[in-house]
Enzyme design. Structure first.
Site, PDB file in Angstrom:
ATOM      1  N   GLN A 190      -9.933  -3.679  -3.947  1.00 33.86           N
ATOM      2  CA  GLN A 190     -11.238  -3.148  -3.572  1.00 33.86           C
ATOM      3  C   GLN A 190     -12.249  -3.371  -4.699  1.00 33.86           C
ATOM      4  OE1 GLN A 190     -12.082  -1.479  -0.503  1.00 33.86           O
ATOM      5  NE2 GLN A 190     -14.057  -1.997  -1.381  1.00 33.86           N
ATOM      6  N   CYS A 205     -16.292   1.864   0.159  1.00 36.95           N
ATOM      7  CA  CYS A 205     -15.105   1.023   0.390  1.00 36.95           C
ATOM      8  C   CYS A 205     -14.693   1.029   1.859  1.00 36.95           C
ATOM      9  CB  CYS A 205     -13.959   1.489  -0.497  1.00 36.95           C
ATOM     10  SG  CYS A 205     -13.548   3.213  -0.278  1.00 36.95           S
ATOM     11  N   ARG A 257     -13.647  -8.327   0.670  1.00 39.01           N
ATOM     12  CA  ARG A 257     -12.223  -8.062   0.465  1.00 39.01           C
ATOM     13  C   ARG A 257     -11.425  -9.339   0.712  1.00 39.01           C
ATOM     14  NH1 ARG A 257     -10.005  -3.038   0.934  1.00 39.01           N
ATOM     15  NH2 ARG A 257      -8.114  -4.148   0.334  1.00 39.01           N
ATOM     16  N   ASP A 263     -17.221   7.284  -1.522  1.00 37.74           N
ATOM     17  CA  ASP A 263     -15.882   7.171  -0.913  1.00 37.74           C
ATOM     18  C   ASP A 263     -15.567   8.535  -0.292  1.00 37.74           C
ATOM     19  OD1 ASP A 263     -13.337   6.365  -0.150  1.00 37.74           O
ATOM     20  OD2 ASP A 263     -12.460   6.504  -2.164  1.00 37.74           O
ATOM     21  N   ARG A 308       0.888  -1.181   0.000  1.00 36.85           N
ATOM     22  CA  ARG A 308       0.000   0.000   0.000  1.00 36.85           C
ATOM     23  C   ARG A 308       0.913   1.214   0.000  1.00 36.85           C
ATOM     24  NH1 ARG A 308      -5.324   1.305   3.460  1.00 36.85           N
ATOM     25  NH2 ARG A 308      -6.076   0.043   1.743  1.00 36.85           N
ATOM     26  N   HIS A 328      -7.112   1.071  -6.664  1.00 35.86           N
ATOM     27  CA  HIS A 328      -7.319   0.204  -5.497  1.00 35.86           C
ATOM     28  C   HIS A 328      -7.963  -1.077  -6.045  1.00 35.86           C
ATOM     29  CE1 HIS A 328      -7.687  -1.123  -1.538  1.00 35.86           C
ATOM     30  NE2 HIS A 328      -8.499  -0.252  -0.997  1.00 35.86           N
TER      31      HIS A 328
HETATM   32  N1   CP Z   1     -11.171  -0.094   1.990  1.00 35.27           N
HETATM   33  C1   CP Z   1      -9.936  -0.214   2.478  1.00 35.27           C
HETATM   34  O1   CP Z   1      -8.966  -0.423   1.757  1.00 35.27           O
HETATM   35  O2   CP Z   1      -9.855  -0.117   3.837  1.00 35.27           O
HETATM   36  P1   CP Z   1      -8.511   0.040   4.672  1.00 35.27           P
HETATM   37  O3   CP Z   1      -7.929   1.372   4.303  1.00 35.27           O
HETATM   38  O4   CP Z   1      -8.940  -0.002   6.112  1.00 35.27           O
HETATM   39  O5   CP Z   1      -7.584  -1.073   4.326  1.00 35.27           O
HETATM   40  N1  NVA Z   2      -9.823   6.820  -1.658  1.00 29.78           N
HETATM   41  C1  NVA Z   2      -9.481   6.359  -0.324  1.00 29.78           C
HETATM   42  C2  NVA Z   2      -9.757   4.912  -0.164  1.00 29.78           C
HETATM   43  C3  NVA Z   2      -9.477   4.358   1.190  1.00 29.78           C
HETATM   44  C4  NVA Z   2      -9.674   2.869   1.273  1.00 29.78           C
HETATM   45  C5  NVA Z   2      -8.018   6.666  -0.048  1.00 29.78           C
HETATM   46  O1  NVA Z   2      -7.187   6.501  -0.947  1.00 29.78           O
HETATM   47  O2  NVA Z   2      -7.715   7.091   1.062  1.00 29.78           O
END
Ligand code: CP
Ligand code: NVA
Length: 315
Positions: free
Chosen positions: A132, A264, A292, A224, A102, A129
């Site tokens: 997701q 999400c 997920r 989101d 990430r 993502h």
């Molecule tokens: N939706 C999602 O990726 O959640 P987290 O940021 O908690 O991993």
């Molecule tokens: N768009 C958000 C998604 C979090 C799961 C971010 O990137 O923070």
């Protein structure tokens, strides 16, 4: 499939394979638990940002399949700072069978993939993502029976989640609409690429500014956060322009009676989604969060079952 970095990279066969394996592994897990198809396999999880779902669901996906995940927190590796991205990839790949990362910059996951001899999975970047989106599609199919032909409407920022969902809808033949304020729309190049994919599947991609027009007759409404991780300094300015895109009862009333609401998560209740909608009858956000784990089980099963960190390799 060598890596899983972006939905935009997937063929329709790969996309469908992930969905089919996820469905099978979910049913198997529910009935009698999964078989240890990833026995002795390990996954390094590199996090530059916080997480609840991604961390826990990957960890348990590996555990249920007989493997093990290793959590590396944002303070530990210093990706690209303490050590170059390429060297992190080369070193981790000597220990583990897969790397999930990430990151802030999408270029970091592509660079990890370039220098790693084991598969790399994007656990969220500024561009996509993809894990997701696979869970999102699984959830839509479970609740609406199909993805093809549905109107899937994303409200708000044209961000990583919106982009992955757009490509997933394009692959799956859905009609994707993204309603965003001026200046926050998905980029033209991504939209053109998704339209080319949608042309083959019978789907479509449309960008709008008017959230109400977008929500009309929707099968799926998707919310989101207005400011993603890394955009904290913009949060106040964004909070001024995004309220018309809030997924609230008024907006849900414009959608089809059977419409489902996705998010999400994490949600900022009272901002991009109201409590009554999040906790209401259209919301399937916790099924989505559970999915997920099932979607990612499919991804690690496909990528890691045959991956080898040992032995000779140029990398
Ligand atoms: N939706 C999602 O990726 O959640 P987290 O940021 O908690 O991993
Ligand atoms: N768009 C958000 C998604 C979090 C799961 C971010 O990137 O923070």
């Amino acid at each position: 499939m060598k890596h899983f970095l972006a939905i935009a990279d997937l063929s329709s066969a790969e996309f469908n394979q992930i969905l089919a394996v996820a469905k099978k592994l979910k049913a198997e897990w529910r009935a009698r638990g999964n078989k240890p198809i990833l026995k002795n396999k390990t996954l390094a999880m590199v996090f530059q940002k916080p997480s609840l779902r991604t961390r826990v669901s990957f960890d348990l996906a590996m555990l249920h399949l007989g493997g093990q995940a290793l959590y590396l927190s944002p303070n530990e590796i210093g990706l690209g700072q303490r050590e170059s991205v390429a060297d992190v990839a080369r070193v981790l790949a000597r220990y583990v069978d897969g790397i999930m990362a990430r990151v802030f910059a999408h270029a970091h996951v592509t660079e990890l993939a370039e220098y790693s001899r084991v598969p790399v999975i994007n656990g969220l970047s500024d561009r996509e993502h993809p894990c997701q989106a696979m869970a999102d599609v699984l959830t839509i199919i479970e609740h609406r029976g199909k993805l093809t032909g549905l109107k899937v409407v994303f409200l708000g920022d044209g961000n990583n989640v919106a982009r992955s969902l757009m490509f997933a809808c394009a692959l799956g033949g859905a009609h994707f609409v993204c309603a965003s304020p001026q200046g926050y729309a998905l980029d033209d190049a991504s939209v053109a690429q998704a339209r080319a994919i949608a042309k083959k599947s019978g789907g479509s991609v449309e960008l709008m500014v008017d959230s109400k027009a977008a929500a009309r007759d929707a099968d799926v409404l998707y919310a989101d956060v207005w400011a993603s991780m890394g955009q904290e300094t913009e949060a106040a300015a964004r909070a001024k322009v995004f309220p018309p895109y809030q997924v609230n009862a008024e907006l849900v009333a414009l959608a089809k009676p059977k419409a489902i609401v996705l998010h999400c998560l994490p949600a900022h209740r009272g901002m991009e989604i109201t409590d009554d909608v999040m906790d209401g009858k259209h919301s399937v956000v916790f099924d989505q969060a559970e999915n997920r784990m099932h979607a990612q089980k499919a991804i690690v099963a496909i990528l890691l079952a045959s991956s080898k960190s040992k032995g000779k390799s140029k990398k």
